[in-house]
Design a protein around this motif. Structure first.
Motif, short mmCIF file in Angstrom:
data_model
loop_
_atom_site.label_atom_id
_atom_site.label_comp_id
_atom_site.label_asym_id
_atom_site.label_seq_id
_atom_site.Cartn_x
_atom_site.Cartn_y
_atom_site.Cartn_z
N LEU A 124 0.77 47.02 7.74
CA LEU A 124 1.98 47.81 7.98
C LEU A 124 1.66 49.30 7.93
O LEU A 124 2.22 50.09 8.69
CB LEU A 124 3.07 47.47 6.95
CG LEU A 124 3.64 46.06 7.02
CD1 LEU A 124 4.84 45.94 6.10
CD2 LEU A 124 4.03 45.68 8.44
N ARG A 125 0.73 49.66 7.04
CA ARG A 125 0.36 51.06 6.96
C ARG A 125 -0.27 51.52 8.28
O ARG A 125 0.05 52.59 8.79
CB ARG A 125 -0.63 51.26 5.80
CG ARG A 125 -1.08 52.69 5.73
CD ARG A 125 -1.96 52.99 4.54
NE ARG A 125 -2.29 54.41 4.59
CZ ARG A 125 -2.63 55.14 3.55
NH1 ARG A 125 -2.67 54.58 2.36
NH2 ARG A 125 -2.91 56.40 3.69
N ARG A 126 -1.16 50.68 8.84
CA ARG A 126 -1.79 51.06 10.12
C ARG A 126 -0.75 51.21 11.22
O ARG A 126 -0.79 52.14 12.02
CB ARG A 126 -2.83 50.00 10.52
CG ARG A 126 -4.20 50.23 9.92
CD ARG A 126 -5.29 49.55 10.74
NE ARG A 126 -5.04 48.13 10.95
CZ ARG A 126 -5.24 47.19 10.01
NH1 ARG A 126 -5.68 47.54 8.82
NH2 ARG A 126 -5.01 45.93 10.29
N VAL A 127 0.20 50.25 11.26
CA VAL A 127 1.24 50.32 12.30
C VAL A 127 2.03 51.62 12.17
O VAL A 127 2.25 52.32 13.17
CB VAL A 127 2.19 49.09 12.20
CG1 VAL A 127 3.41 49.28 13.08
CG2 VAL A 127 1.46 47.82 12.59
N LEU A 128 2.42 51.95 10.95
CA LEU A 128 3.22 53.16 10.75
C LEU A 128 2.39 54.42 11.02
O LEU A 128 2.90 55.40 11.56
CB LEU A 128 3.80 53.18 9.34
CG LEU A 128 4.93 52.19 9.10
CD1 LEU A 128 5.40 52.24 7.66
CD2 LEU A 128 6.11 52.47 10.03
N TRP A 152 4.09 57.12 8.88
CA TRP A 152 3.67 56.78 7.52
C TRP A 152 4.23 57.76 6.49
O TRP A 152 4.65 57.38 5.41
CB TRP A 152 2.14 56.71 7.46
CG TRP A 152 1.61 56.39 6.09
CD1 TRP A 152 0.88 57.20 5.29
CD2 TRP A 152 1.79 55.17 5.37
NE1 TRP A 152 0.59 56.55 4.11
CE2 TRP A 152 1.13 55.30 4.13
CE3 TRP A 152 2.45 53.96 5.66
CZ2 TRP A 152 1.11 54.30 3.17
CZ3 TRP A 152 2.43 52.95 4.71
CH2 TRP A 152 1.77 53.13 3.48
N ASP A 153 4.26 59.06 6.86
CA ASP A 153 4.76 60.07 5.92
C ASP A 153 6.24 59.89 5.63
O ASP A 153 6.74 60.36 4.62
CB ASP A 153 4.52 61.48 6.48
CG ASP A 153 3.04 61.80 6.54
OD1 ASP A 153 2.27 61.14 5.82
OD2 ASP A 153 2.66 62.70 7.32
N MET A 176 12.11 59.32 16.14
CA MET A 176 11.52 58.56 15.03
C MET A 176 12.13 57.17 14.95
O MET A 176 11.44 56.19 14.69
CB MET A 176 11.75 59.29 13.70
CG MET A 176 10.88 60.51 13.51
SD MET A 176 11.29 61.25 11.93
CE MET A 176 10.24 62.68 11.99
N LYS A 177 13.44 57.10 15.18
CA LYS A 177 14.10 55.79 15.15
C LYS A 177 13.52 54.89 16.24
O LYS A 177 13.28 53.70 16.02
CB LYS A 177 15.61 55.94 15.37
CG LYS A 177 16.34 56.40 14.14
CD LYS A 177 17.83 56.49 14.41
CE LYS A 177 18.52 57.14 13.23
NZ LYS A 177 19.69 57.92 13.63
N ARG A 178 13.28 55.48 17.40
CA ARG A 178 12.70 54.71 18.49
C ARG A 178 11.32 54.19 18.08
O ARG A 178 10.99 53.04 18.27
CB ARG A 178 12.61 55.59 19.74
CG ARG A 178 11.97 54.97 20.94
CD ARG A 178 12.83 53.92 21.59
NE ARG A 178 14.04 54.47 22.17
CZ ARG A 178 15.04 53.74 22.65
NH1 ARG A 178 14.97 52.44 22.64
NH2 ARG A 178 16.11 54.31 23.14
N ARG A 179 10.52 55.06 17.47
CA ARG A 179 9.18 54.64 17.04
C ARG A 179 9.27 53.60 15.92
O ARG A 179 8.46 52.69 15.84
CB ARG A 179 8.38 55.86 16.57
CG ARG A 179 7.74 56.60 17.75
CD ARG A 179 6.96 57.78 17.28
NE ARG A 179 7.87 58.89 16.92
CZ ARG A 179 7.58 59.85 16.07
NH1 ARG A 179 6.42 59.86 15.46
NH2 ARG A 179 8.45 60.79 15.81
#
Lengths: 253, 307
Positions: free
Chosen positions: B115-119, B125-126, B139-142
């Motif tokens: 999940l960290r890699r995906v974010l 991630w931040d 950001m919502k789209r991402r």
């Protein structure tokens, strides 16, 4: 069985409870305490014992039921209504998760929450009145059965509701009146015979009566009847949910 | 090679009587970026909904990775990630919480590192602990893309992914999509922006009024249907066309300073050679020439008009 999905839904819903702890736990406890202060301490001392039980203690099972019913319905209905309302339900519909697993996740979380609440209220009540629990096993059984049944009902309402008004409608205008008239604050034996018969059509009577029996061994109807009725309600809830997913009612186009 | 998605004779008529899909046949190849193009209300979202299990088809069958979406629905759905068109979100939840939920409901065990890699890939991630409601639109789209990728799908549907997304973000999104394709993910994106399909897609399907109008490789489609335009900048402006040239379908433009010739790039003879010698015969000199190929937009408008 998609256990990861059940776990995800369950934990997600429990996290929602933690986020809204004031509204989900603190508010019902405060409300119930007020009932004890008013009906137990202030007015209760002027009311005679009912079937050998002090009035303050007599109303405890009924109050726990009142909270259990309303909170189960509103937790479960809100839990499923919100994703429908915000549109995020597409994800669950597109996930490899069955109707049964969805229900276990949502209804499981909603019932857990109301069972915890019921127990907290019991502990709170024991601070105000002397409590005696004759059959703890049956007490827990009624608590769990009722929580699950009414969480199922809440789930159905959450799927049926088109808006917030309908979402509030059932807990406020159906569950609460039925609970007040279902022997929460009195034994139905104090009613005129005709009204006693009418009251028997109120499903809450069976829940409160059975639950109270597990405390004080006094009941308006036989405990076996209470248990059978509770099981019937549970079955009805399961059938409703099964039908919803079978037909995709309000879920799928 | 076996197609990764095979849609066969799928029709959908809504309870309102509106027919959204009419006998759709479509195959998506493994590892490609497929652009599903069509105007609003053409049936793009309905078609995606059918494949993803959100919409019950009235008739027809769909397989994903060889699994029938009705019979082997679990296996089929586990392969798919869906990024919906609407910016739906659980406003009060945290970014990481909602992405974790997505991975779980798709039946994958928790994997914080994944999940960290995906974010991180989506530059979120931040903001992992931020409430979703505090995110910007981009950001919502991402975040929706992160949710769709949380369970490592082999097929990713992007339904109008760039609606309301600014140019810079759009480009970084396309880079992310290309990285996914390089990692072997099959991508189906719907759009009504033709430039997007032209920029991104390997193959393009055009849907209109619930029917697939055409499916082809992007370049083949553009060549097959593309018209070219030759523009000649004249040395001296012309008041009017000599009759011999007018008969060739030439037109004057830019107040007589340019001659425009439209031809079919795929035709046996484009007629350019003859045109140029005619010009010489007529004593018309030109300083410069350029050709332009019609965009997918033009092709699309033509296709839809034909229908």
């Amino acid at each position: 069985m998609n256990l990861h999905a059940i776990r995800a839904i369950y934990l997600y819903e429990m996290a929602r409870t933690r986020r809204t702890i004031l509204q989900s736990i603190v508010a019902p406890v405060v409300t119930t305490s007020l009932y004890f202060v008013v009906f137990g301490a202030a007015i209760g001392t002027r009311i005679a014992e009912i079937e050998g039980v002090a009035y303050g203690a007599f109303i405890v099972p009924g109050l726990v039921m009142l909270m259990l019913l309303t909170q189960s319905v509103s937790n479960a209905s809100f839990g499923i209504f919100m994703p429908r309302f915000t549109g995020t339900f597409y994800e669950i519909l597109s996930a490899p998760v069955s109707a049964f697993e969805i229900v276990i996740g949502y209804v499981g979380a909603a019932s857990t929450k109301s069972i915890i609440l019921g127990l907290i209220i019991l502990v709170t009540a024991s601070l105000f009145v002397p409590l005696r629990i004759a059959h703890p096993g049956w007490m827990i059984a009624f608590l769990v059965l009722t929580a699950v049944t009414f969480s199922l009902l809440g789930f159905v309402i959450g799927i049926w509701a088109d808006g917030f008004e309908q979402l509030q409608f059932v807990p406020l205008l159906v569950i609460t009146p039925l609970t007040f008239l279902g022997g929460t604050f009195y034994s139905i034996h104090v009613l005129p015979p005709a009204w006693q018969t009418v009251t028997l059509f109120n499903p809450v009577v069976y829940l409160v009566s059975g639950f109270r029996w597990s405390f004080y061994e006094i009941a308006d109807v036989h405990v076996g009847v209470s248990l059978a009725m509770t099981a019937t309600f549970l079955l009805a809830g399961l059938v409703a949910v099964w039908w919803i997913f079978k037909t995709g009612y309000r879920l799928k186009a | 090679m076996q197609p990764i998605i095979s849609i066969s004779k799928v029709s959908k008529t809504y309870a309102t009587g509106q027919q959204a899909l009419n006998n759709v046949d479509l195959e998506i190849r493994q590892g490609e970026i497929f652009g599903l193009l069509g105007p609003n209300g053409a049936g793009k979202t309905t078609l995606i909904g059918v494949v993803c299990g959100i919409v019950n088809p009235t008739s027809g069958t769909v397989t994903v990775g060889g699994y029938d979406i009705q019979r082997d629905w679990r296996a089929a759905r586990a392969m798919i990630g869906l990024v919906p068109q609407e910016l739906t979100n659980n406003a009060f939840d945290s970014v990481i919480g909602t992405v974790r939920f997505s991975r779980g409901v798709f039946g994958k065990p928790p994997d914080p590192a994944r999940l960290r890699r995906v974010l991180e890939d989506l530059a979120l991630w931040d903001r992992r602990d931020s409430r979703v409601m505090t995110l910007s639109g981009g950001m919502k789209r991402r975040m929706l893309i992160a949710k769709a990728l949380a369970h490592d799908p082999q097929v990713l549907f992007l339904d109008e992914p760039t609606a309301g997304v600014d140019v810079e973000l759009r480009q970084s999104m396309w880079q992310a999509v290309r990285r996914l394709r390089d990692a072997g993910v099959t991508i189906i994106l719907t759009t009504h922006y033709i430039e997007e399909a032209e920029l991104m897609a390997d193959r393009i399907g055009v849907i209109h009024r619930g029917e697939i109008v055409v499916v082809d490789d992007k370049s083949a489609l553009m060549q097959r249907l593309g018209r070219k335009q030759l523009t000649l900048e004249l040395q001296a402006p012309l008041a009017e066309l000599p009759p011999a040239l007018a008969a060739r379908g030439l037109t004057l433009a830019a107040s007589g300073r340019e001659l425009v010739y439209t031809y079919d790039a795929q035709a046996e003879a484009s007629g350019i050679a003859g045109l140029l010698s005619d010009l010489e015969d007529a004593g018309i000199g030109f300083r410069d020439l350029r050709t332009t190929q019609s965009s997918l937009e033009d092709i699309f408008v033509d296709l839809v008009r034909e229908k």
